[in-house]
Design a protein around this motif. Structure first.
Motif, PDB file in Angstrom:
ATOM      1  N   VAL A   4       7.211   5.045  10.782  1.00 32.63           N
ATOM      2  CA  VAL A   4       7.691   6.525  10.961  1.00 32.63           C
ATOM      3  C   VAL A   4       6.559   7.293  10.178  1.00 32.63           C
ATOM      4  O   VAL A   4       5.816   7.053   9.160  1.00 32.63           O
ATOM      5  CB  VAL A   4       9.084   6.612  10.294  1.00 32.63           C
ATOM      6  N   GLY A   5       6.209   8.499  10.881  1.00 26.95           N
ATOM      7  CA  GLY A   5       5.274   9.438  10.098  1.00 26.95           C
ATOM      8  C   GLY A   5       5.918  10.891  10.530  1.00 26.95           C
ATOM      9  O   GLY A   5       6.431  11.119  11.464  1.00 26.95           O
ATOM     10  N   ALA A   6       5.770  11.737   9.538  1.00 29.57           N
ATOM     11  CA  ALA A   6       6.199  13.260  10.082  1.00 29.57           C
ATOM     12  C   ALA A   6       5.145  14.125   9.552  1.00 29.57           C
ATOM     13  O   ALA A   6       4.421  14.078   8.679  1.00 29.57           O
ATOM     14  CB  ALA A   6       7.463  13.420   9.198  1.00 29.57           C
ATOM     15  N   PHE A  29       0.856  -1.299  -0.010  1.00 30.94           N
ATOM     16  CA  PHE A  29       0.250  -0.047   0.026  1.00 30.94           C
ATOM     17  C   PHE A  29       0.860   1.192   0.055  1.00 30.94           C
ATOM     18  O   PHE A  29       0.564   2.241   0.498  1.00 30.94           O
ATOM     19  CB  PHE A  29      -1.061   0.006   1.242  1.00 30.94           C
ATOM     20  N   GLY A  30       2.015   1.342  -0.687  1.00 30.87           N
ATOM     21  CA  GLY A  30       2.983   2.366  -0.965  1.00 30.87           C
ATOM     22  C   GLY A  30       4.009   2.638  -0.037  1.00 30.87           C
ATOM     23  O   GLY A  30       4.925   3.238   0.064  1.00 30.87           O
ATOM     24  N   VAL A  31       4.177   1.624   1.018  1.00 33.31           N
ATOM     25  CA  VAL A  31       5.114   1.590   1.983  1.00 33.31           C
ATOM     26  C   VAL A  31       6.584   1.284   1.236  1.00 33.31           C
ATOM     27  O   VAL A  31       7.630   1.905   1.614  1.00 33.31           O
ATOM     28  CB  VAL A  31       4.812   0.595   3.396  1.00 33.31           C
ATOM     29  N   MET A  32       6.672   0.538   0.434  1.00 31.30           N
ATOM     30  CA  MET A  32       7.917  -0.045  -0.077  1.00 31.30           C
ATOM     31  C   MET A  32       8.230   0.784  -1.313  1.00 31.30           C
ATOM     32  O   MET A  32       8.397   0.225  -2.551  1.00 31.30           O
ATOM     33  CB  MET A  32       7.799  -1.461  -0.412  1.00 31.30           C
ATOM     34  N   ASN A  88       4.751   7.987  14.387  1.00 27.71           N
ATOM     35  CA  ASN A  88       5.052   6.673  14.010  1.00 27.71           C
ATOM     36  C   ASN A  88       4.134   6.125  12.774  1.00 27.71           C
ATOM     37  O   ASN A  88       4.234   4.856  12.341  1.00 27.71           O
ATOM     38  CB  ASN A  88       4.688   5.371  15.180  1.00 27.71           C
ATOM     39  N   SER A  89       3.359   6.635  12.212  1.00 29.06           N
ATOM     40  CA  SER A  89       2.485   6.370  11.177  1.00 29.06           C
ATOM     41  C   SER A  89       1.763   7.476  10.177  1.00 29.06           C
ATOM     42  O   SER A  89       1.613   8.615  10.682  1.00 29.06           O
ATOM     43  CB  SER A  89       1.430   5.420  11.701  1.00 29.06           C
ATOM     44  N   GLY A  90       1.060   7.262   9.389  1.00 30.51           N
ATOM     45  CA  GLY A  90       0.605   8.222   8.548  1.00 30.51           C
ATOM     46  C   GLY A  90      -0.616   8.550   9.451  1.00 30.51           C
ATOM     47  O   GLY A  90      -0.990  10.018   9.440  1.00 30.51           O
ATOM     48  N   ALA A 114       4.499   9.494   5.421  1.00 28.47           N
ATOM     49  CA  ALA A 114       4.878   8.511   6.093  1.00 28.47           C
ATOM     50  C   ALA A 114       4.999   7.430   5.247  1.00 28.47           C
ATOM     51  O   ALA A 114       6.079   7.845   4.188  1.00 28.47           O
ATOM     52  CB  ALA A 114       3.289   7.996   7.006  1.00 28.47           C
ATOM     53  N   LYS A 115       4.837   6.121   5.289  1.00 26.87           N
ATOM     54  CA  LYS A 115       4.907   5.355   4.395  1.00 26.87           C
ATOM     55  C   LYS A 115       6.281   4.816   3.906  1.00 26.87           C
ATOM     56  O   LYS A 115       7.014   4.471   4.621  1.00 26.87           O
ATOM     57  CB  LYS A 115       3.831   5.274   3.127  1.00 26.87           C
TER      58      LYS A 115
END
Length: 464
Positions: free
Chosen positions: A279-281, A70-73, A127-129, A269-270
């Motif tokens: 991780v999220g920012a 779902f876009g993480v990689m 820590n996440s989206g 994130a992702k």
């Protein structure tokens, strides 16, 4: 010491002994509907290893990944630079997460991110989206002193309570009320935005420049015009780039496709994780952060226990370095254009294929009602059972017959979304287009996929 006692934890041995139980363990202890769904559509595969944009099963068969977790990689799986960074940070034995010091890695990663966002000044790491969105919602409400957030219908901003309040899909919201006092408008509807802003209680508008559900881009000029309206009413523009950011659409951020757009807050994130450490920012303007953290008494008014941890920061720094060195943004633009153009060329060939849209390596393939009587009767049968079944009928043979992993872009949608790793190449494009053409040929010839469609219909009726 008793030599017959425990010898410590051995992950390889545990996987060797219990790995084959994966579906049974999930059924018993986790979300029991997930393995049930995977068994139903034939996705209950056992993947042994992965690298880049490919998986391999126990028999050594190669699978092409067009989903990227779902876009993480974004960089594919197990990029050697990110792996080395994580080994290095673990070997460094840093005094991490003391909570009462300032480690260098968060500042360095913030500096790198902000270099791609010159109109923004500060970063909060979660820590996440969904945490990134939650942060933006809190900051917008506090900084403006207003309670209400606007969002777009069909948006997806996360599933925790705050972000769920700006999730535009009823299926996710049902049963979880009451939520925050937020209001939906149609993507691109400036009149609706203007009408809501006149009420004087709007803190901001949160928007995906390209919606993940259905792969719908904001209309040309909408973000810029919305930004001007929001500023006029002292409200904020929040860009959710959790999926679209870090090169996915052929620009570092998707909002950069429209000249002059400078959001007040940006969520990422992702892909920043490198596929390893969550991780999220949330990036924002200096005045917003200074208003939230207005005194030493408020130093921890918004924080995250694992935010800014060394492993996540090291992964993020490595990801940005790889993106620069390997020019992944340019590759996403170039390869995405090639893939989209080749798929769009098929629209006139197949009456079930209605549109191909998107930017970069975020592409939506939409199917629709055919014109011929034979296909139309079959299409109607599927639609009567459950909208979205035809798209699922395409996804399944892509995996079963051609070993390509894809998925529909949302529930009850006849749209497949392609969000592969940004490192795919022309050979991967050839492989996908060849496989997709074969599946569409089968669909128009009345082949075996319609037999599977009848199975899906029975399953859909049974689930009602």
């Amino acid at each position: 010491m008793n030599d017959d006692g425990p010898k410590g934890f051995d992950l390889a041995q545990l996987l060797a002994e219990r790995g084959a139980e994966r579906y049974e363990l999930h059924t018993k202890y986790l979300n029991h509907q997930l393995p049930r769904m995977l068994h139903t559509i034939g996705f209950d595969k056992v993947y042994e290893r992965a690298e880049g944009a490919h998986f391999w099963d126990a028999e050594g068969n190669d699978y092409l990944d067009m989903l990227a977790g779902f876009g993480v990689m974004g960089l594919g799986r197990h990029h050697p630079v990110v792996r080395k960074a994580l080994h290095d940070v673990l070997d460094a034995s840093l005094a991490d997460l003391t909570r009462f010091d300032c480690q260098p890695l968060p500042g360095l990663l913030a500096e790198k991110l902000l270099a791609h966002s010159p109109h923004l000044d500060r970063v909060f790491f979660g820590n996440s989206g969904t945490e990134a969105v939650e942060t933006a919602l809190k900051f917008a409400r506090y900084a403006t002193g207003k309670p209400r957030i606007l969002y777009c219908t069909h948006a997806f901003h996360g599933l925790t309570t705050g972000s769920l309040s700006v999730n535009g899909e009823a299926g996710f919201r049902d049963g979880f009320a009451p939520l925050l006092p937020d209001t939906a408008i149609e993507l691109g509807d400036l009149d609706a935005l203007r009408r809501e802003l006149k009420r004087g209680d709007v803190a901001g508008l949160v928007v995906e420049p390209i919606q993940g559900k259905g792969v719908h881009a904001s209309p040309p000029g909408f973000l810029r015009a919305a930004q001007e309206l929001l500023r006029k009413h002292k409200a904020l523009l929040i860009a959710d780039e959790v999926q679209t950011g870090l090169g996915r659409t052929g620009d570092f951020y998707a909002y950069q496709h429209e000249e002059g757009v400078e959001p007040d807050l940006v969520c990422v994130a992702k892909a920043l994780s490198g596929g390893y450490v969550p991780v999220g920012a949330t990036l924002g303007k200096d005045w917003i952060f200074k208003r939230v953290y207005s005194s030493m008494d408020r130093v921890l008014v918004h924080s995250a226990s694992f935010g800014s941890n060394a492993q996540a920061m090291a992964a993020g720094l490595a990801v940005l370095a790889v993106m620069e060195d390997e020019e992944t943004v340019a590759n996403a633009r170039r390869t995405g254009d090639l893939l989209r153009e080749r798929l769009a060329a098929l629209v006139g060939t197949y009456e079930l294929l209605h549109e191909v849209r998107g930017r970069g390596l975020m592409i939506g393939i939409e199917f629709g009602r055919p014109s011929s009587l034979k296909l139309r009767s079959r299409w109607t049968m599927l639609q009567a059972a459950r909208k979205g079944l035809f798209a699922q009928m395409v996804v399944v043979p892509l995996l079963q017959k051609h070993r390509i992993l894809t998925q529909v872009s949302g529930d009850h949608l006849e749209v497949i979304k392609l969000i592969p790793p940004l490192v795919i190449d022309e050979a991967d494009v050839d492989r996908f287009v060849t496989a997709f053409t074969a599946v569409m040929d089968d669909a128009h010839d009345g082949g075996l996929m319609w037999d599977f469609g009848r199975t899906l219909v029975k399953q859909a009726v049974a689930n009602r």
